[in-house]
Design a protein around this motif. Structure first.
Motif, PDB file in Angstrom:
ATOM      1  N   LEU A 144       0.853  -1.143   0.089  1.00  0.00           N
ATOM      2  CA  LEU A 144       0.033   0.265  -0.139  1.00  0.00           C
ATOM      3  C   LEU A 144       0.774   1.236  -0.063  1.00  0.00           C
ATOM      4  CD1 LEU A 144      -3.003   0.978   0.244  1.00  0.00           C
ATOM      5  CD2 LEU A 144      -2.851   0.881   2.583  1.00  0.00           C
ATOM      6  N   THR A 145       1.969   1.221   0.850  1.00  0.00           N
ATOM      7  CA  THR A 145       2.798   2.320   1.002  1.00  0.00           C
ATOM      8  C   THR A 145       3.534   2.587  -0.548  1.00  0.00           C
ATOM      9  OG1 THR A 145       3.002   1.763   3.249  1.00  0.00           O
ATOM     10  CG2 THR A 145       4.480   3.502   2.294  1.00  0.00           C
ATOM     11  N   SER A 146       3.426   4.026  -1.019  1.00  0.00           N
ATOM     12  CA  SER A 146       4.174   4.094  -2.247  1.00  0.00           C
ATOM     13  C   SER A 146       4.751   5.582  -2.007  1.00  0.00           C
ATOM     14  CB  SER A 146       3.154   3.989  -3.233  1.00  0.00           C
ATOM     15  OG  SER A 146       3.731   4.242  -4.499  1.00  0.00           O
ATOM     16  N   TYR A 147       5.215   6.354  -3.142  1.00  0.00           N
ATOM     17  CA  TYR A 147       5.410   7.536  -3.272  1.00  0.00           C
ATOM     18  C   TYR A 147       4.333   8.642  -2.957  1.00  0.00           C
ATOM     19  CZ  TYR A 147       3.518   7.042  -7.772  1.00  0.00           C
ATOM     20  OH  TYR A 147       2.661   6.535  -9.016  1.00  0.00           O
ATOM     21  N   GLU A 148       3.170   8.078  -3.016  1.00  0.00           N
ATOM     22  CA  GLU A 148       1.898   8.950  -2.648  1.00  0.00           C
ATOM     23  C   GLU A 148       1.981   9.233  -1.078  1.00  0.00           C
ATOM     24  OE1 GLU A 148      -0.863   6.453  -3.930  1.00  0.00           O
ATOM     25  OE2 GLU A 148      -1.337   7.142  -5.898  1.00  0.00           O
ATOM     26  N   ASP A 149       2.680   8.435  -0.297  1.00  0.00           N
ATOM     27  CA  ASP A 149       2.689   8.991   1.326  1.00  0.00           C
ATOM     28  C   ASP A 149       3.945   9.768   1.431  1.00  0.00           C
ATOM     29  OD1 ASP A 149       0.671   6.800   2.327  1.00  0.00           O
ATOM     30  OD2 ASP A 149       1.947   5.625   0.761  1.00  0.00           O
ATOM     31  N   ILE A 150       4.799  10.297   0.624  1.00  0.00           N
ATOM     32  CA  ILE A 150       5.859  11.069   1.056  1.00  0.00           C
ATOM     33  C   ILE A 150       5.333  12.584   1.595  1.00  0.00           C
ATOM     34  CG2 ILE A 150       7.615  12.442  -0.216  1.00  0.00           C
ATOM     35  CD1 ILE A 150       8.026  10.403  -2.294  1.00  0.00           C
ATOM     36  N   PRO A 151       4.440  13.146   1.172  1.00  0.00           N
ATOM     37  CA  PRO A 151       3.919  14.290   1.828  1.00  0.00           C
ATOM     38  C   PRO A 151       3.569  14.075   3.427  1.00  0.00           C
ATOM     39  CG  PRO A 151       2.809  14.198  -0.459  1.00  0.00           C
ATOM     40  CD  PRO A 151       3.390  12.961   0.090  1.00  0.00           C
ATOM     41  N   TYR A 152       2.757  13.181   3.507  1.00  0.00           N
ATOM     42  CA  TYR A 152       2.667  13.074   5.026  1.00  0.00           C
ATOM     43  C   TYR A 152       3.730  12.722   5.881  1.00  0.00           C
ATOM     44  CZ  TYR A 152      -2.294  13.367   3.943  1.00  0.00           C
ATOM     45  OH  TYR A 152      -3.568  13.843   3.373  1.00  0.00           O
ATOM     46  N   ALA A 153       4.505  11.712   5.059  1.00  0.00           N
ATOM     47  CA  ALA A 153       5.984  11.140   5.987  1.00  0.00           C
ATOM     48  C   ALA A 153       6.708  12.521   6.019  1.00  0.00           C
ATOM     49  CB  ALA A 153       6.664  10.218   5.020  1.00  0.00           C
TER      50      ALA A 153
END
Length: 322
Positions: A144-153
């Motif tokens: 599920l975890t991908s580059y789309e999670d970068i902003p929140y990380a």
């Protein structure tokens, strides 16, 4: 709230943003930018926006995300800066720092770059902490975890944070929310991430709050889609009372009749929540401005993520049809 004034201001702002960005820009981008300005009560400065776009073009290559759909959203955020040239340069520096921390370069790293600390001495440490949090999240949700999670990380990490604990808490929220019939996927993961905004420690009251918010909205004929999940998280951590929640519901029902939103009803809830949050900040001294500004950034991050998804879909569609 003066609904007529909101409608008139929104209509005028959409027209101004459309002219400044150009009529070829996706309508959803225009609406997202306009709604942010209307919610904050700030006036859209056409000349400043154009100067930011021009500066972004000047400092970036023709393949850069700054020249793609998401760039128009980022440009709106950079308008707050007095020195446009420096603002763009700083953003590109942040992107480079995230790249050095092994983040994939693309739309979402550019979105995430906006949330890197302003402290020059701590930028690299912050980026490394974000990478550690990203990796910790991926251990729980590898597919599920991908580059789309970068902003929140980036937004939810700091150099002195316990990334492993925060990721474990996110996973706990995710699993618990699934038992209440929330759809599995990126949006639920973003919601679980938002819930750790105030603390990496698990808060047993947050999930019941989210469930109550969703069910209350549905009972009042508001369609809550997966894309709206993070909004529930924002509202849950603000711990709204019944009157404040009803204000959002009433505003939603007023806004959904706007002609400009007739074919884009998914934006109505975003706009209603944004306006309500700014309204709360004006009347509630107890609300920390740091929390308010961070939630504003979270909503912008969510909108930018949506915009990036729209852009990716458009590119995929173009590729398949050619």
């Amino acid at each position: 709230m003066d609904y007529v004034m909101i409608e008139n201001t929104f209509t005028n702002t959409v027209e101004e943003v459309s002219k400044a960005a150009g009529w070829t820009v996706d309508r959803k981008i225009i609406l997202a930018i306009a709604s942010t300005f209307v919610a904050s009560g700030k006036t859209f400065d056409t000349a400043k926006y154009k100067s930011v776009l021009q500066e972004m073009k000047k400092q970036s290559s023709w393949m850069s995300p700054l020249r793609s759909t998401v760039g128009y959203s980022i440009a709106a955020n950079l308008m707050e800066q007095e020195n446009v040239e420096k603002a763009v340069k700083d953003l590109l520096t942040n992107v480079s720092i995230l790249r050095d921390a092994k983040f994939r370069s693309g739309n979402f790293s550019y979105i995430g770059a906006q949330f890197l600390t302003e402290d020059e001495k701590d930028k690299k440490a912050h980026a490394q902490a974000a990478r550690s949090l990203f990796d910790a999240i991926r251990k729980h949700h590898p597919f599920l975890t991908s580059y789309e999670d970068i902003p929140y990380a980036v937004l939810l990490s700091s150099s002195n944070d316990d990334g492993e604990l925060r990721a474990e808490t996110m996973n706990r929220y995710y699993k618990e929310l699934r038992t209440y019939n929330f759809n599995a996927g990126n949006e639920l993961q973003w919601l679980s991430q938002v819930l750790t905004f105030l603390s990496p420690q698990f808060d047993g009251q947050l999930v019941p709050n989210v469930v109550m918010l969703r069910d209350t909205l549905k009972k009042q004929n508001i369609k809550v889609r997966a894309m709206h999940y993070p909004l529930l998280g924002f509202l849950a951590i603000l711990n709204l009372n019944k009157t404040q929640l009803q204000d959002i519901i009433d505003l939603h029902h007023e806004l959904k009749d706007l002609k400009l939103l007739k074919w884009h009803r998914e934006f109505v809830l975003f706009m209603a929540v944004q306006i309500a949050i700014y309204d709360m900040a004006k009347v509630q001294k107890s609300l920390s401005m740091t929390i308010m500004s961070s939630i504003e950034l979270l909503i912008q991050a969510q909108q930018a993520a949506m915009m990036a998804a729209v852009s990716a879909a458009a590119i995929a569609s173009s590729s398949s049809s050619s």
